[in-house]
Design an enzyme around this catalytic site. Structure first.
Site, PDB file in Angstrom:
ATOM      1  N   ALA A  13       0.822  -1.138   0.071  1.00  0.00           N
ATOM      2  CA  ALA A  13      -0.003  -0.070   0.064  1.00  0.00           C
ATOM      3  C   ALA A  13       0.898   1.244   0.068  1.00  0.00           C
ATOM      4  O   ALA A  13       0.358   2.307   0.011  1.00  0.00           O
ATOM      5  CB  ALA A  13      -0.852  -0.005   1.257  1.00  0.00           C
ATOM      6  N   ARG A  15       2.130   2.780  -2.447  1.00  0.00           N
ATOM      7  CA  ARG A  15       2.161   3.583  -3.544  1.00  0.00           C
ATOM      8  C   ARG A  15       1.048   2.807  -4.437  1.00  0.00           C
ATOM      9  O   ARG A  15       0.321   1.894  -4.408  1.00  0.00           O
ATOM     10  CB  ARG A  15       3.412   3.757  -4.365  1.00  0.00           C
ATOM     11  N   GLY A  16       0.699   3.497  -5.520  1.00  0.00           N
ATOM     12  CA  GLY A  16      -0.206   2.964  -6.750  1.00  0.00           C
ATOM     13  C   GLY A  16      -1.688   2.618  -6.308  1.00  0.00           C
ATOM     14  O   GLY A  16      -2.167   3.381  -5.482  1.00  0.00           O
ATOM     15  N   ILE A  17      -2.250   1.601  -6.588  1.00  0.00           N
ATOM     16  CA  ILE A  17      -3.657   1.320  -6.391  1.00  0.00           C
ATOM     17  C   ILE A  17      -3.928   0.960  -4.993  1.00  0.00           C
ATOM     18  O   ILE A  17      -4.902   1.439  -4.534  1.00  0.00           O
ATOM     19  CB  ILE A  17      -3.996   0.042  -7.145  1.00  0.00           C
ATOM     20  N   LYS A  37       6.825  -3.152   2.016  1.00  0.00           N
ATOM     21  CA  LYS A  37       8.451  -3.292   2.294  1.00  0.00           C
ATOM     22  C   LYS A  37       8.868  -1.756   2.338  1.00  0.00           C
ATOM     23  O   LYS A  37      10.245  -1.541   2.952  1.00  0.00           O
ATOM     24  CB  LYS A  37       8.863  -3.942   0.998  1.00  0.00           C
ATOM     25  N   TYR A 163       4.488 -15.686 -15.203  1.00  0.00           N
ATOM     26  CA  TYR A 163       3.719 -14.569 -14.654  1.00  0.00           C
ATOM     27  C   TYR A 163       2.275 -14.807 -14.655  1.00  0.00           C
ATOM     28  O   TYR A 163       1.634 -14.659 -13.623  1.00  0.00           O
ATOM     29  CB  TYR A 163       3.992 -13.213 -15.321  1.00  0.00           C
ATOM     30  N   LYS A 167      -0.449 -15.161 -11.307  1.00  0.00           N
ATOM     31  CA  LYS A 167      -1.472 -14.195 -11.136  1.00  0.00           C
ATOM     32  C   LYS A 167      -2.986 -15.259 -11.237  1.00  0.00           C
ATOM     33  O   LYS A 167      -3.649 -14.679 -10.310  1.00  0.00           O
ATOM     34  CB  LYS A 167      -1.516 -13.154 -12.260  1.00  0.00           C
TER      35      LYS A 167
END
Length: 275
Positions: A13, A15-17, A37, A163, A167
């Protein structure tokens, strides 16, 4: 409905969404655990658990910053306990932390695959397991993972299957958690953007600011998450949702408001795994 007084534990949390979801909930007066982190601001990406904690407080919420590596199951358990003791419980877990590398099997370092698997798939299980004792006590427990619909078109496997697998693992766990935790009244869903989202990661690692006119802001994901998290009595559960889809169900018809560049007429770029 409102998230006032609810406690959200959000991984990644800083940054970003994840940050946008935190600030959206903070406007209701929610308690936000910023678990990531980044204890100091990244020189390129910006943001830290402490900067977001300050923003949460300024937006009207209460914040607890915890430096956390979601790969460490013991640290995750301690962080959940710390959060529950600080705020009196946990109502919502948001699995937002993620790792990406769009390489194929031929070139991908196996250690990089391990990293993606641990941060993407494994952390959803670890964090959900650690949060469960507290979510059981919530009147309206939710688990939300930032992962895509299960689109088995071969093009999503052709170039970066490793990847994709990590996901999709998150999404399959969301379906499983919804079923397994049904008797506890806990909802579990996944959420994914229809278009690319203008984040620091896009800016510095995947295309740069040149893509921003084709992107939406992270606000659309925050609003979509809010619609899910304020639903009651498992009305929304076991679904692999796209942001536009859930917002449309909530009555939103104007998606132009979410353009990162309101002056742009460029066609929006559809995100990975979305047909």
């Amino acid at each position: 409905m409102s998230l006032k007084g609810k406690t959200l534990f959000i991984t990644g949390a800083s940054r970003g969404i994840g940050r946008e979801i935190a600030l959206k909930a903070a406007k209701d007066g929610a308690n936000i655990v910023i678990a990531a982190k980044s204890a100091t601001e990244h020189p390129k990406l910006g943001g830290s658990i402490h900067s977001v904690a300050q923003e949460v407080e300024e937006a009207g919420g209460k914040a607890l910053a915890i430096q956390l590596d979601v790969r460490d199951q013991h640290a995750v358990a301690i962080a959940m306990q710390q959060a529950a003791e600080h705020f009196g419980g946990i109502d919502i877990l948001i699995n937002n932390a993620g790792a990406i590398n769009l390489s194929g099997v031929e070139t991908l370092d196996p250690n990089r695959f391990d990293l993606m698997y641990q941060i993407n798939t494994r952390a959803v299980m670890v964090c959900s397991q650690a949060a469960l004792p507290y979510l059981k006590k919530s009147e309206n427990g939710h688990i939300l993972s930032l992962s895509p619909p299960l689109n088995l078109d071969e093009k999503w496997f052709a170039s970066y299957a490793p990847y994709t697998i990590t996901k999709y693992g998150m999404s399959m766990l969301s379906i499983g958690l919804s079923q397994e935790f049904a008797s506890y009244g806990i909802s579990a869903n996944s959420l994914w953007p229809k278009t690319i989202i203008a984040t620091a990661a896009i800016e510095h690692a995947y295309g740069g600011k040149a893509l921003f006119p084709k992107a939406r802001s992270a606000n659309i994901m925050a609003d979509a998450a809010y619609a899910i998290l304020t639903s009651q009595n498992r009305a929304i559960t076991g679904r692999l949702l796209i942001d536009e889809e859930i917002l449309a169900e909530s009555g939103v018809t104007d998606f132009e408001q979410y353009r990162q560049d309101p002056t742009s007429n460029e066609e929006l770029m559809v995100d990975l795994f979305v047909s």
